[in-house]
Design a protein around this motif. Structure first.
Motif, short mmCIF file in Angstrom:
data_model
loop_
_atom_site.label_atom_id
_atom_site.label_comp_id
_atom_site.label_asym_id
_atom_site.label_seq_id
_atom_site.Cartn_x
_atom_site.Cartn_y
_atom_site.Cartn_z
N UNK A 59 8.63 27.10 -11.19
CA UNK A 59 9.81 26.86 -12.03
C UNK A 59 9.41 26.74 -13.50
N UNK A 60 8.36 26.00 -13.75
CA UNK A 60 7.88 25.79 -15.12
C UNK A 60 7.44 27.13 -15.73
N UNK A 61 6.74 27.94 -14.96
CA UNK A 61 6.27 29.23 -15.46
C UNK A 61 7.46 30.12 -15.84
N UNK A 62 8.48 30.15 -15.00
CA UNK A 62 9.68 30.95 -15.31
C UNK A 62 10.38 30.42 -16.56
N UNK A 63 10.46 29.11 -16.66
CA UNK A 63 11.11 28.49 -17.83
C UNK A 63 10.40 28.86 -19.12
#
Length: 151
Positions: A59-63
């Protein structure tokens, strides 16, 4: 799916989570690309088998702008075209630091020297702290069988 053995230890010690979050804030404040930090977090968490951190890292990488191709292929980053040289250097360092006991020379000069071409000392410090923090969270979550999605 296995059940949690206990709540997350960092939640049970009242001062622990704020201290861990403060360190994460300090790492972020160094200016190292959030995508690099997130991919590093994701890769270390995959190595350590930490479900909550893998889910959170994705999720953090996509954000932070990682593509689906990157998120899905980070475990095989060497064999895919979707990572920059800087990201590859960070991922190689992440793997070496996470697997310290797997080699006689835990972080070979080749891995370090490549990372040092892309990151200055402060950025390397932030990346190392990010890897250490990820490994700390992994080592709190995995033995206590924390479940992804429960936070």
């Amino acid at each position: 799916m296995r059940t949690e053995r206990m709540p997350n230890p960092a939640m049970l010690v009242p001062e622990a989570m704020p201290a861990l979050m403060a360190l994460n804030s300090a790492i972020t404040a160094t200016g190292v690309d959030g995508r690099v930090l997130a991919l590093s977090h994701l890769r270390a968490s995959q190595i350590n088998g930490c479900g909550p951190c893998v889910a959170g890292g994705a999720q953090q990488a996509r954000r932070h702008g990682s593509t689906d191709d990157q998120v899905h292929a980070v475990a095989a980053w060497r064999d895919t075209p979707w990572f920059s040289d800087e990201e590859r250097a960070a991922l190689a360092l992440t793997e070496a630091v996470t697997r310290l006991a797997d080699q006689a020379d835990p972080v070979p000069d080749q891995v370090w020297d490549v990372a040092a071409t892309y990151f200055d000392q402060k950025e390397l410090a932030a990346l190392l702290l990010n890897i250490a923090m990820t490994n700390a969270f992994n080592r709190l979550n995995a033995p206590t069988r924390q479940q992804a999605g429960n936070w």
